[in-house]
Write a protein that holds these residues in place. Structure first.
Motif, mmCIF file in Angstrom:
data_model
loop_
_atom_site.group_PDB
_atom_site.id
_atom_site.type_symbol
_atom_site.label_atom_id
_atom_site.label_comp_id
_atom_site.label_asym_id
_atom_site.label_seq_id
_atom_site.Cartn_x
_atom_site.Cartn_y
_atom_site.Cartn_z
ATOM 1 N N LYS A 138 0.810 -1.221 0.000
ATOM 2 C CA LYS A 138 0.000 0.000 0.000
ATOM 3 C C LYS A 138 0.847 1.277 0.000
ATOM 4 O O LYS A 138 0.509 2.234 -0.713
ATOM 5 N N ARG A 141 1.930 1.887 -3.531
ATOM 6 C CA ARG A 141 0.819 2.316 -4.392
ATOM 7 C C ARG A 141 0.555 3.804 -4.213
ATOM 8 O O ARG A 141 0.332 4.532 -5.181
ATOM 9 N N ASN A 160 -2.262 -6.396 -7.135
ATOM 10 C CA ASN A 160 -3.679 -6.475 -6.766
ATOM 11 C C ASN A 160 -4.161 -5.089 -6.359
ATOM 12 O O ASN A 160 -3.743 -4.551 -5.341
ATOM 13 N N SER A 162 -7.542 -4.529 -6.213
ATOM 14 C CA SER A 162 -8.981 -4.742 -6.015
ATOM 15 C C SER A 162 -9.525 -3.982 -4.818
ATOM 16 O O SER A 162 -10.731 -3.715 -4.743
ATOM 17 N N ASP A 163 -8.641 -3.634 -3.860
ATOM 18 C CA ASP A 163 -9.115 -2.904 -2.679
ATOM 19 C C ASP A 163 -8.961 -1.389 -2.829
ATOM 20 O O ASP A 163 -9.216 -0.645 -1.890
ATOM 21 N N VAL A 164 -8.542 -0.941 -4.016
ATOM 22 C CA VAL A 164 -8.399 0.503 -4.252
ATOM 23 C C VAL A 164 -9.660 1.014 -4.944
ATOM 24 O O VAL A 164 -10.068 0.502 -5.985
ATOM 25 N N ASN A 165 -10.286 2.025 -4.359
ATOM 26 C CA ASN A 165 -11.485 2.613 -4.950
ATOM 27 C C ASN A 165 -11.082 3.866 -5.732
ATOM 28 O O ASN A 165 -10.954 4.953 -5.178
ATOM 29 N N SER A 187 -11.252 -3.866 -9.804
ATOM 30 C CA SER A 187 -12.701 -3.966 -9.940
ATOM 31 C C SER A 187 -13.174 -3.234 -11.192
ATOM 32 O O SER A 187 -12.474 -2.373 -11.731
ATOM 33 N N SER A 190 -13.564 0.563 -10.615
ATOM 34 C CA SER A 190 -12.275 1.241 -10.528
ATOM 35 C C SER A 190 -11.605 1.337 -11.896
ATOM 36 O O SER A 190 -10.976 2.345 -12.223
ATOM 37 N N GLY A 211 -10.992 -9.400 -12.363
ATOM 38 C CA GLY A 211 -11.793 -8.656 -11.399
ATOM 39 C C GLY A 211 -12.973 -7.931 -12.015
ATOM 40 O O GLY A 211 -13.706 -7.225 -11.315
ATOM 41 N N GLU A 235 -11.367 -15.943 -9.455
ATOM 42 C CA GLU A 235 -12.364 -15.590 -8.443
ATOM 43 C C GLU A 235 -13.737 -15.423 -9.077
ATOM 44 O O GLU A 235 -14.466 -14.453 -8.832
#
Length: 460
Positions: A138, A141, A160, A162-165, A187, A190, A211, A235
């Motif tokens: 993080k 990033r 990854n 995927s947890d970043v908006n 995502s 995103s 994703g 996934e």
């Protein structure tokens, strides 16, 4: 006559860089420091540093030139980047940053060295970023995002997100023209927010990412786009649809053969290059291509209400080489000039002299270039090719990919005879037999810069 006196000293001509006696001129050293700095920044990292030994004037140029830091060139042994060398470069360099290349999937780089690069003032105003890091943390990033105001090229991979908006972050990349995402988990919302935050974006590469199920493009500037995806769900998410809603500048659209269920082009009035269209199935279902009101299922034209006049370069991936299918596609794309075909099987058939006799009276081919991979001299392949040899009036070049085993004069002479090359309707047409690959596939796209080719399917 006056007696000859001592020879006068040689003087420089008034013209910059030209010796009075016609000797070799040093034009490069006559350039301003700013221009020399830009030239140095285009050199590999080691070569740029070595310019310091050229002359006293060059000694400090590299230190103030835009920094090109490629960690691949700073290794000890095969796989470990020398952190001490990286630190010395960053501490001594005064110039802004031009390019940073880090790939921890290939070379081991300590996390603190990576963070030191991203924090360094030597890389302020960075323009190009190649950052492949499967252990992206993080803090790293967040540091990457500090370059968003100045980046022009970004190739991000192996991480990854995927947890970043991206929607909540309201990120803006005002100068970014080339964006590559390679093996990135992100995502759908995103991804679309990221693309929307790039108002100058011209080239987009989405390679083996996951994703999301759909890619939606609505961009006034994008010119080139390529998508290649995993063949297995990640996934429970597998890319199913590409929708080009509005792309007035889109010229090239490349996608993986048969792996994406639906590609819909609603508005792309300048689209010239398209491929690979395929008859391969995914889970028993053929891919579907829609361009305006025209529908192509697999390789079969299902609904031809209006032809697509803009497409000039087309790449096909055919399970079985079929002349009927290709003719139907050429009627769909009547201005087609270059056709690339990957075909791994060839069943008996492709007879045309009687079947298409009436068609030839009204069918005006604009085809100039034909490339066929895996030519073996089968009867159906010969039938297929003689259709173009004897009827394509503006044909300029035919390239046939052959095996090394068939690369002998006996085989080639026999094929020239069977293909009736002496009777070709286009007397200027050139025919080439080439070993190895003669059609570039999506696997040949290694970097976002590869998209900026006039013809992405042509092997150089």
């Amino acid at each position: 006559m006056d007696a000859a006196g001592p020879s006068p000293k040689r003087r420089r001509s008034a013209s910059p860089g030209v010796e009075e006696d016609g000797g070799c001129a040093d034009y490069i050293s006559a350039l301003p420091d700013a221009v020399l700095g830009d030239i140095i920044s285009l050199l590999p990292t080691k070569e740029g540093a070595r310019t310091r030994i050229l002359a006293s004037r060059w000694r400090d140029l590299w230190l103030s030139a835009p920094l090109n830091l490629d960690c691949r060139e700073l290794t000890a042994g095969r796989n470990e980047v020398r952190s001490d060398v990286v630190s010395r470069i960053l501490s001594s360099h005064r110039g802004p940053g031009r390019r940073l290349y880090i790939n921890t999937c290939i070379h081991w780089i300590p996390a603190d060295t990576v963070e030191a690069c991203l924090r360094s003032a030597a890389l302020d105003n960075l323009e190009e970023l190649d950052f492949i890091n499967h252990l992206l943390e993080k803090p790293q990033r967040a540091l990457i995002l500090r370059f968003s105001p100045t980046l022009r090229v970004a190739n991000i991979g192996g991480c990854n997100l995927s947890d970043v908006n991206f929607h909540e972050l309201h990120l803006h990349f005002p100068l970014l023209k080339q964006l590559g995402l390679v093996n990135v988990m992100i995502s759908e919302s995103s991804l679309h927010s990221l693309i929307a935050g790039c108002p100058a974006l011209e080239c987009l590469l989405i390679d083996m990412c996951s994703g999301f199920r759909r890619i939606r493009i609505n961009s006034p500037t994008i010119r080139c786009m390529a998508v290649r995806e995993y063949g297995i769900p990640i996934e429970s998410l597998l890319l199913e649809q590409i929708v080009i809603e509005k792309a007035p500048c889109l010229v090239r659209l490349l996608f993986e053969r048969g792996s994406i269920l639906q590609v819909a082009v609603l508005a792309a009035p300048k689209l010239e290059t398209l491929g690979f269209i395929s008859d391969k199935c995914r889970s028993g279902e053929l891919s579907r291509l829609m361009i305006g009101s025209t529908v192509i299922q697999g390789l079969c034209v299902d609904n031809l209400i209006t032809v697509v006049q803009t497409v000039k370069i087309l790449a096909l991936d055919m399970h079985n080489l079929s002349l009927d299918t290709v003719i139907e596609l050429m009627r769909c794309f009547p201005c087609l000039e270059k056709l690339y075909i990957q075909s791994f099987q060839s069943r008996p058939g492709n007879l045309w002299r009687r079947k298409h006799r009436n068609l030839l009276k009204c069918f005006d081919m604009s085809l100039k270039t034909l490339v066929l991979q895996l030519y073996r001299g089968k009867k159906s392949q010969i039938n297929f090719l003689t259709f173009f040899v004897l009827n394509a009036k503006v044909l300029e070049s035919v390239t046939l990919g052959i095996t090394t085993r068939n690369n002998n004069e006996k085989f080639l002479a026999e094929q020239r005879r069977k293909l009736e090359l002496e009777n070709r309707v286009s007397r200027d047409a050139q025919f080439h037999f080439r070993t190895g690959s003669c059609v570039r596939s999506s696997y040949d796209i290694k970097h976002i810069g590869d998209l900026d080719l006039t013809d992405p399917f042509a092997h150089m």
